[in-house]
Enzyme design. Structure first.
Site, PDB file in Angstrom:
ATOM      1  N   ARG A 172       7.419  -7.036   3.137  1.00 33.44           N
ATOM      2  CA  ARG A 172       6.320  -6.196   2.611  1.00 33.44           C
ATOM      3  C   ARG A 172       6.012  -5.079   3.486  1.00 33.44           C
ATOM      4  NH1 ARG A 172       7.317  -9.245  -0.325  1.00 33.44           N
ATOM      5  NH2 ARG A 172       6.307 -10.886  -1.001  1.00 33.44           N
ATOM      6  N   SER A 221      -2.701 -10.747  -1.794  1.00 36.31           N
ATOM      7  CA  SER A 221      -2.602 -11.247  -0.367  1.00 36.31           C
ATOM      8  C   SER A 221      -3.328 -10.267   0.507  1.00 36.31           C
ATOM      9  CB  SER A 221      -1.544 -11.986  -0.162  1.00 36.31           C
ATOM     10  OG  SER A 221      -1.238 -12.902  -1.065  1.00 36.31           O
ATOM     11  N   GLU A 291      -1.595  -7.218   5.265  1.00 37.27           N
ATOM     12  CA  GLU A 291      -0.496  -6.502   4.291  1.00 37.27           C
ATOM     13  C   GLU A 291      -1.417  -5.008   3.753  1.00 37.27           C
ATOM     14  OE1 GLU A 291       1.331  -9.540   1.550  1.00 37.27           O
ATOM     15  OE2 GLU A 291       0.964  -7.910   0.332  1.00 37.27           O
TER      16      GLU A 291
HETATM   17  C1  LIG Z   1      -4.409  -8.992  -7.889  1.00 38.00           C
HETATM   18  C2  LIG Z   1      -3.062  -8.693  -7.184  1.00 38.00           C
HETATM   19  C3  LIG Z   1      -2.135  -9.425  -6.828  1.00 38.00           C
HETATM   20  C4  LIG Z   1      -1.029  -9.038  -6.102  1.00 38.00           C
HETATM   21  N1  LIG Z   1       0.049  -9.516  -5.782  1.00 38.00           N
HETATM   22  C5  LIG Z   1       1.089  -8.948  -5.250  1.00 38.00           C
HETATM   23  C6  LIG Z   1       2.509  -9.861  -4.958  1.00 38.00           C
HETATM   24  O1  LIG Z   1       2.425 -11.135  -5.653  1.00 38.00           O
HETATM   25  N2  LIG Z   1       3.124  -9.376  -4.263  1.00 38.00           N
HETATM   26  C7  LIG Z   1       3.205  -8.355  -3.302  1.00 38.00           C
HETATM   27  O2  LIG Z   1       3.968  -7.726  -2.859  1.00 38.00           O
HETATM   28  N3  LIG Z   1       2.000  -7.693  -3.651  1.00 38.00           N
HETATM   29  C8  LIG Z   1       0.895  -7.983  -4.359  1.00 38.00           C
HETATM   30  N4  LIG Z   1      -0.083  -7.140  -4.653  1.00 38.00           N
HETATM   31  C9  LIG Z   1      -0.305  -6.110  -3.786  1.00 38.00           C
HETATM   32  C10 LIG Z   1       0.103  -4.699  -4.520  1.00 38.00           C
HETATM   33  O3  LIG Z   1      -0.062  -4.738  -5.560  1.00 38.00           O
HETATM   34  C11 LIG Z   1       1.488  -4.176  -3.997  1.00 38.00           C
HETATM   35  O4  LIG Z   1       1.587  -3.981  -2.725  1.00 38.00           O
HETATM   36  C12 LIG Z   1       1.954  -2.967  -4.779  1.00 38.00           C
HETATM   37  O5  LIG Z   1       3.145  -2.675  -4.594  1.00 38.00           O
HETATM   38  C13 LIG Z   1       1.182  -1.738  -4.260  1.00 38.00           C
HETATM   39  O6  LIG Z   1       1.331  -0.640  -5.005  1.00 38.00           O
HETATM   40  P1  LIG Z   1       0.343   0.573  -5.265  1.00 38.00           P
HETATM   41  O7  LIG Z   1       0.804   1.451  -6.319  1.00 38.00           O
HETATM   42  O8  LIG Z   1      -0.993   0.105  -5.920  1.00 38.00           O
HETATM   43  O9  LIG Z   1      -0.002   1.073  -3.940  1.00 38.00           O
HETATM   44  P2  LIG Z   1      -1.144   1.605  -3.188  1.00 38.00           P
HETATM   45  O10 LIG Z   1      -2.038   0.423  -2.886  1.00 38.00           O
HETATM   46  O11 LIG Z   1      -1.489   2.744  -3.977  1.00 38.00           O
HETATM   47  O12 LIG Z   1      -0.399   2.382  -1.865  1.00 38.00           O
HETATM   48  C14 LIG Z   1       0.126   1.480  -0.779  1.00 38.00           C
HETATM   49  C15 LIG Z   1       0.682   2.003   0.082  1.00 38.00           C
HETATM   50  O13 LIG Z   1       1.542   3.120  -0.211  1.00 38.00           O
HETATM   51  C16 LIG Z   1       1.584   4.310  -0.123  1.00 38.00           C
HETATM   52  N5  LIG Z   1       2.105   4.996  -1.217  1.00 38.00           N
HETATM   53  C17 LIG Z   1       1.975   4.598  -2.543  1.00 38.00           C
HETATM   54  N6  LIG Z   1       2.754   5.346  -3.238  1.00 38.00           N
HETATM   55  C18 LIG Z   1       3.384   6.464  -2.318  1.00 38.00           C
HETATM   56  C19 LIG Z   1       4.318   7.301  -2.563  1.00 38.00           C
HETATM   57  N7  LIG Z   1       4.731   7.781  -3.988  1.00 38.00           N
HETATM   58  N8  LIG Z   1       4.781   8.056  -1.571  1.00 38.00           N
HETATM   59  C20 LIG Z   1       4.383   7.654  -0.328  1.00 38.00           C
HETATM   60  N9  LIG Z   1       3.373   6.567   0.082  1.00 38.00           N
HETATM   61  C21 LIG Z   1       2.989   6.139  -0.960  1.00 38.00           C
HETATM   62  C22 LIG Z   1      -0.108   4.627   0.312  1.00 38.00           C
HETATM   63  O14 LIG Z   1      -0.090   5.461   1.101  1.00 38.00           O
HETATM   64  C23 LIG Z   1      -0.426   3.194   1.061  1.00 38.00           C
HETATM   65  O15 LIG Z   1      -0.057   3.136   2.250  1.00 38.00           O
HETATM   66  C24 LIG Z   1      -1.179  -7.624  -5.501  1.00 38.00           C
HETATM   67  C25 LIG Z   1      -2.416  -7.129  -5.454  1.00 38.00           C
HETATM   68  C26 LIG Z   1      -3.414  -7.269  -6.557  1.00 38.00           C
HETATM   69  C27 LIG Z   1      -4.783  -6.618  -6.737  1.00 38.00           C
END
Ligand SMILES: Cc1cc2nc3c(=O)[nH]c(=O)nc-3n(C[C@H](O)[C@H](O)[C@H](O)COP(=O)(O)OP(=O)(O)OC[C@H]3O[C@@H](n4cnc5c(N)ncnc54)[C@H](O)[C@@H]3O)c2cc1C
Length: 298
Positions: A172, A221, A291
């Protein structure tokens, strides 16, 4: 591209909590992203990047400086090359777009992508993945390279490509490509058609719906699984399901989810996180690590 002032960030996150960004923009092109970074450098403002906002906890006090939300910075191309499906995506492309591509071709990555919200860039940063024994099950397995945009102190932009091998992939999390903004991601997978993929995605979605509170705002999570343990089992075993602070609650359905009951504050979320962490340390002597990523002034 417009740089707005004092923009509420809660609606850009899946938890629906958090205060305002001092400055905020939604770039759509690489030129917009560069403009944003240059503006921040010239105005001496710190920069905070996020994508889908599905893994961030934004402070109620908000975020100082410029917040760059990449969710409109999207676009994806795919082609077949040497027996592989090769996809190039802008970082702000929703994972659901990638899911559609793999699903159309009946390829295995559709199965794990179906469980993941947010953007492709966020997927790489978090090495997002699922607990099930799918193959592939994490971003490291499908990513070939990422391109990282940096603004140097002399005002020059560089875009550096990091191959999968140059990135340090962890559970992660990924590192080795920082500092900078991930702007493009190269993904590929062998073209080995599996006609049962759609059925498998449907049944995995059913299982997820039955186990996770997907009808309530959450960030998925909250804690990483510590070595040898499942965070959800530890929290459930400690009797913490339903533990509530203000408008936030440890989900009754899945103990590693904290849900927003409606009017939660970021501080409610954080108080629950601290309480859970302290309790598990006290009774199981296990250190839980989050996480979810905290952004802004705490
Ligand atoms: C209902 C639900 C279920 C989920 N299930 C899972 C699961 O099964 N497995 C799992 O791994 N995760 C899960 N997640 C968590 C999440 O969806 C993942 O970690 C996802 O990959 C985050 O993507 P995001 O674009 O929303 O990142 P964000 O939340 O927007 O950002 C996360 C981090 O990445 C950085 N960041 C984002 N984009 C960039 C970029 N382009 N360049 C540099 N830094 C950047 C941000 O600064 C931050 O530190 C879940 C979330 C929800 C709401």
């Amino acid at each position: 591209m417009e740089i707005k002032q004092n923009v509420a960030l809660a609606e850009y996150t899946s938890w629906l909590v958090g205060g305002p960004a001092e400055y905020f923009c939604l770039p759509e092109t690489i030129e917009d992203v560069k403009e944003a970074l240059l503006w921040a450098q010239n105005s001496k403002q710190p920069v905070t990047i996020f994508g889908g906002g599905t893994n961030v906890l934004i402070s109620d006090k908000g975020v100082r400086g410029l917040v760059v939300c990449l969710r409109r910075f999207s676009g994806v191309e795919s082609k077949e090359e040497n027996g592989r499906l090769v996809v190039t995506a802008m970082a702000g492309t929703a994972k659901s777009e990638l899911l559609k591509i793999f699903l159309k071709q009946k390829l295995a990555p559709a199965l794990f992508l179906a469980g993941l919200p947010g953007d492709i860039g966020g997927g790489v940063v978090m090495n997002a993945g699922v607990a099930e024994a799918f193959q592939p099950r994490e971003f490291v397995e499908i990513t070939d390279w990422v391109e990282v945009l940096r603004l140097e102190s002399n005002g020059q932009f560089t875009i550096q490509r990091f191959t999968k091998e140059q990135i340090h992939w962890e559970y992660r999390h990924s590192k080795g490509w920082q500092p900078g903004v991930i702007v493009r991601v190269g993904i590929s997978w062998p073209v080995q058609v599996d006609t049962t993929i759609l059925d498998q995605v449907r049944s995995a979605n059913k299982v997820r719906l039955s186990k996770q509170p997907l009808d309530m705002p959450s960030c998925g999570s909250v804690f990483r699984n510590p070595t040898g343990h499942k965070a959800a089992q530890l929290i459930d075993g400690a009797g913490l399901k339903g533990y509530t602070v203000g408008g936030a609650q440890v989900s009754l359905k899945h103990a590693n989810f904290i849900v927003n009951l409606g009017e939660a504050k970021a501080t409610d979320m954080w108080q629950i996180i601290e309480h859970v962490r302290n309790t598990i340390k006290q009774i199981r002597n296990v250190d839980l690590q989050t996480e979810v990523v905290r952004l802004g002034d705490w």
